[in-house]
Design a protein around this motif. Structure first.
Motif, PDB file in Angstrom:
ATOM      1  N   LEU A  30     -20.670  -6.277  46.873  1.00 60.32           N
ATOM      2  CA  LEU A  30     -21.533  -6.503  45.721  1.00 60.32           C
ATOM      3  C   LEU A  30     -21.542  -5.247  44.858  1.00 60.32           C
ATOM      4  CD1 LEU A  30     -23.728  -8.127  44.193  1.00 60.32           C
ATOM      5  CD2 LEU A  30     -25.401  -7.118  45.768  1.00 60.32           C
TER       6      LEU A  30
ATOM      7  N   THR B 138     -16.419 -12.276  39.625  1.00 60.80           N
ATOM      8  CA  THR B 138     -16.946 -12.738  40.909  1.00 60.80           C
ATOM      9  C   THR B 138     -16.061 -13.852  41.465  1.00 60.80           C
ATOM     10  OG1 THR B 138     -19.224 -12.159  40.371  1.00 60.80           O
ATOM     11  CG2 THR B 138     -18.890 -13.884  42.023  1.00 60.80           C
TER      12      THR B 138
ATOM     13  N   LYS C 122     -14.673 -11.307  49.597  1.00 56.22           N
ATOM     14  CA  LYS C 122     -15.561 -11.741  48.521  1.00 56.22           C
ATOM     15  C   LYS C 122     -15.987 -10.572  47.647  1.00 56.22           C
ATOM     16  CE  LYS C 122     -19.757 -14.468  47.773  1.00 56.22           C
ATOM     17  NZ  LYS C 122     -20.876 -15.185  48.431  1.00 56.22           N
TER      18      LYS C 122
ATOM     19  N   THR D 268     -18.572  -9.834  44.457  1.00 52.10           N
ATOM     20  CA  THR D 268     -19.676 -10.334  43.655  1.00 52.10           C
ATOM     21  C   THR D 268     -20.087  -9.258  42.660  1.00 52.10           C
ATOM     22  OG1 THR D 268     -20.471 -11.685  45.496  1.00 52.10           O
ATOM     23  CG2 THR D 268     -21.996 -11.299  43.671  1.00 52.10           C
TER      24      THR D 268
END
Length: 124
Positions: A10, A90, A119, A121
């Protein structure tokens, strides 16, 4: 060849991340490599590709000038340095290896091996 991507996380808009993709098995340097990404609810799309020796690279327009693909054949590792990240970056990022393309490819069908994805983000 087995691929394992890492480095996702993130980050705030405008920030940076570096993804890595570790390869094992057959000789890494015999494959062109690529990064693809898939945002929630969207199809997988091409991000960047690099030739076997790292001398030729190509990028999607959406990431050009912000992302840099590179590889270290001695370490059997592919990288994607991402700067100036935007919320639209994202996605789940995948690394892929292809035996057939000459210098790299933006087409997912030209890649033979895929990692499980990492991932990313980007918050606004």
């Amino acid at each position: 060849v087995q691929l394992q991507a890492s480095g996702g996380g993130l980050v705030q808009a405008g920030g940076s991340l570096r993804l890595s993709c570790a390869a094992s098995g057959r000789t890494f340097s015999t494959y062109v490599m690529g990064w693809f990404r898939q945002a929630p609810g969207k199809e997988r799309e091409f991000a960047a590709t690099i030739s076997r020796d790292g001398g030729v690279t190509s990028y999607a327009d959406s990431v050009k000038g912000r992302f840099t693909i590179s590889r270290d054949n001695a370490k059997s590792t592919l990288y994607l340095q991402m700067h100036s990240l935007k919320p639209e970056d994202t996605a789940l990022y995948y690394c892929a290896a292809g035996a057939t393309p000459l210098y790299g490819s933006s087409l997912s069908r030209n890649y033979d091996y895929w990692g499980p994805g990492t991932k990313v983000t980007v918050s606004s």
